[in-house]
Write a protein that holds these residues in place. Sequence first.
Motif, short mmCIF file in Angstrom:
data_model
loop_
_atom_site.label_atom_id
_atom_site.label_comp_id
_atom_site.label_asym_id
_atom_site.label_seq_id
_atom_site.Cartn_x
_atom_site.Cartn_y
_atom_site.Cartn_z
N TRP A 60 -0.29 -10.06 -0.14
CA TRP A 60 0.76 -9.08 -0.37
C TRP A 60 1.62 -9.46 -1.58
CZ3 TRP A 60 -1.30 -5.43 1.90
CH2 TRP A 60 -1.91 -5.58 3.15
N ASP A 61 1.83 -10.77 -1.77
CA ASP A 61 2.55 -11.21 -2.97
C ASP A 61 1.74 -10.90 -4.22
OD1 ASP A 61 4.69 -12.16 -1.53
OD2 ASP A 61 3.90 -14.20 -1.37
N PHE A 62 0.42 -11.10 -4.12
CA PHE A 62 -0.46 -10.82 -5.25
C PHE A 62 -0.40 -9.34 -5.62
CE2 PHE A 62 -4.52 -9.41 -6.96
CZ PHE A 62 -4.76 -10.33 -7.97
N ILE A 63 -0.47 -8.48 -4.59
CA ILE A 63 -0.40 -7.04 -4.84
C ILE A 63 0.94 -6.65 -5.43
CG2 ILE A 63 -0.38 -4.76 -3.71
CD1 ILE A 63 -2.45 -5.87 -1.73
N GLY A 64 2.01 -7.24 -4.90
CA GLY A 64 3.34 -6.92 -5.41
C GLY A 64 3.51 -7.31 -6.87
N ASP A 65 2.98 -8.48 -7.24
CA ASP A 65 3.11 -8.95 -8.62
C ASP A 65 2.31 -8.11 -9.60
OD1 ASP A 65 4.78 -10.94 -7.82
OD2 ASP A 65 3.26 -12.54 -7.86
N ARG A 66 1.24 -7.50 -9.13
CA ARG A 66 0.34 -6.74 -10.01
C ARG A 66 0.29 -5.26 -9.65
NH1 ARG A 66 -0.84 -11.75 -9.27
NH2 ARG A 66 -1.83 -13.05 -10.88
N TRP A 67 1.37 -4.79 -9.04
CA TRP A 67 1.38 -3.43 -8.52
C TRP A 67 1.14 -2.39 -9.60
CZ3 TRP A 67 0.57 -0.75 -4.44
CH2 TRP A 67 0.99 0.58 -4.38
N SER A 68 1.77 -2.55 -10.76
CA SER A 68 1.64 -1.55 -11.83
C SER A 68 0.19 -1.43 -12.28
CB SER A 68 2.52 -1.92 -13.02
OG SER A 68 3.88 -1.88 -12.65
N ARG A 69 -0.47 -2.55 -12.49
CA ARG A 69 -1.86 -2.52 -12.93
C ARG A 69 -2.77 -1.94 -11.84
NH1 ARG A 69 -4.60 -8.15 -14.13
NH2 ARG A 69 -5.05 -8.07 -11.89
N LEU A 70 -2.54 -2.34 -10.61
CA LEU A 70 -3.37 -1.84 -9.50
C LEU A 70 -3.17 -0.33 -9.31
CD1 LEU A 70 -2.84 -4.72 -6.91
CD2 LEU A 70 -4.96 -4.19 -8.15
N ALA A 71 -1.94 0.14 -9.50
CA ALA A 71 -1.67 1.57 -9.34
C ALA A 71 -2.40 2.38 -10.40
CB ALA A 71 -0.16 1.83 -9.42
N PHE A 97 -14.94 -7.04 -9.16
CA PHE A 97 -15.88 -7.82 -9.96
C PHE A 97 -15.21 -9.06 -10.55
CE2 PHE A 97 -18.88 -4.53 -9.56
CZ PHE A 97 -20.10 -5.00 -10.01
N SER A 98 -14.00 -8.90 -11.04
CA SER A 98 -13.29 -10.03 -11.61
C SER A 98 -13.03 -11.10 -10.56
CB SER A 98 -11.97 -9.57 -12.23
OG SER A 98 -11.26 -10.65 -12.80
N ASN A 115 -7.87 -12.89 -3.37
CA ASN A 115 -6.83 -11.86 -3.32
C ASN A 115 -7.15 -10.70 -4.25
OD1 ASN A 115 -5.23 -13.21 -1.46
ND2 ASN A 115 -4.00 -14.25 -3.01
N GLN A 116 -7.67 -11.01 -5.42
CA GLN A 116 -8.00 -9.96 -6.39
C GLN A 116 -9.10 -9.06 -5.86
OE1 GLN A 116 -9.15 -11.43 -10.25
NE2 GLN A 116 -8.61 -9.50 -11.27
N ALA A 117 -10.16 -9.67 -5.30
CA ALA A 117 -11.26 -8.88 -4.75
C ALA A 117 -10.80 -8.05 -3.55
CB ALA A 117 -12.41 -9.80 -4.34
N LEU A 118 -9.96 -8.66 -2.70
CA LEU A 118 -9.46 -7.94 -1.53
C LEU A 118 -8.53 -6.80 -1.92
CD1 LEU A 118 -8.72 -10.82 1.01
CD2 LEU A 118 -10.46 -9.04 1.21
N ALA A 119 -7.72 -7.01 -2.95
CA ALA A 119 -6.79 -5.95 -3.39
C ALA A 119 -7.57 -4.72 -3.85
CB ALA A 119 -5.91 -6.48 -4.52
N GLY A 120 -8.63 -4.94 -4.60
CA GLY A 120 -9.46 -3.82 -5.05
C GLY A 120 -10.15 -3.13 -3.88
N THR A 121 -10.68 -3.92 -2.95
CA THR A 121 -11.40 -3.36 -1.81
C THR A 121 -10.47 -2.57 -0.90
OG1 THR A 121 -12.94 -5.23 -1.85
CG2 THR A 121 -12.85 -3.92 0.17
N ILE A 122 -9.32 -3.15 -0.58
CA ILE A 122 -8.37 -2.46 0.30
C ILE A 122 -7.86 -1.18 -0.35
CG2 ILE A 122 -6.07 -2.63 1.35
CD1 ILE A 122 -6.66 -5.63 1.77
N GLY A 123 -7.63 -1.24 -1.66
CA GLY A 123 -7.18 -0.04 -2.37
C GLY A 123 -8.18 1.09 -2.27
N ILE A 124 -9.46 0.77 -2.40
CA ILE A 124 -10.51 1.80 -2.30
C ILE A 124 -10.57 2.38 -0.89
CG2 ILE A 124 -13.01 2.16 -2.34
CD1 ILE A 124 -13.12 0.15 -4.67
N VAL A 125 -10.45 1.54 0.12
CA VAL A 125 -10.49 2.01 1.50
C VAL A 125 -9.31 2.94 1.78
CG1 VAL A 125 -10.30 1.32 3.92
CG2 VAL A 125 -11.76 0.01 2.36
N ILE A 126 -8.12 2.56 1.33
CA ILE A 126 -6.94 3.39 1.57
C ILE A 126 -7.08 4.74 0.87
CG2 ILE A 126 -4.47 3.61 1.08
CD1 ILE A 126 -4.25 0.58 1.51
#
Length: 215
Positions: A4-15, A168-169, A181-192
């Motif tokens: 969750w900290d990882f997602i918060g720090d990179r929220w703009s890029r992930l969005a 992939f990264s 965390n990076q792989a999980l952030a991408g995966t969870i984002g796709i599922v949501i």
Amino acid sequence: MSLWDFIGDRWSRLAIEAYQHASVVIQCTIIAAVLGVLVGVAVYRSPVGSTIATALASTILTIPSFALLGLLIPLIGLGVAPTVTALVLYALLPIVRNTIVGLGGVDAAVTDAARGIGMNRVAVLTRVELRLAWPAILAGMRVSTQMLMGIAAIAAYAKGPGLGTEIFSGLNRAGSANALNQALAGTIGIVIMALLIDGLYLVVARLTTSRGLRG
């Protein structure tokens, strides 16, 4: 660092990547819907034509996504072009098949009645048959969209847009800090996103389908 900290720090890029992912999936589904409905309309009255169209679309779906992207890269390069091409091709089967099934399931008595009140062939198709087949067509689009949400992640192999880049990264850096965390952030984002878009389809179906045609 927690996920969750990882997602918060990179929220703009992930969005931004989430928006790109959803955008390319939705746009490719719409393109595939136009092509798939046109193919379905062209062949639904012909058992041979329907079989051939369905078989061709099925054959495309059996090609592994990595292989298809690998074949497309030398032809049209990296980035959006191979991603869109691959996604549209993969989305065709559910839409083509459901269009054929939906149009073929329209009661002949209904179309005869429409002709009896003076409708020509085009009017019968657009104002009667396609409207009655719409729930089946929309169901095909829904299946295609859910399928493309996952396939679009693999398009990162061809430098395509979306959350697949994070997956992939992360996998390429397996064992290093925050790789999981990076792989999980991408995966969870796709599922949501898949769940949200699926819910949107339910709303669209409710708004565009008459009560008599609802399941």
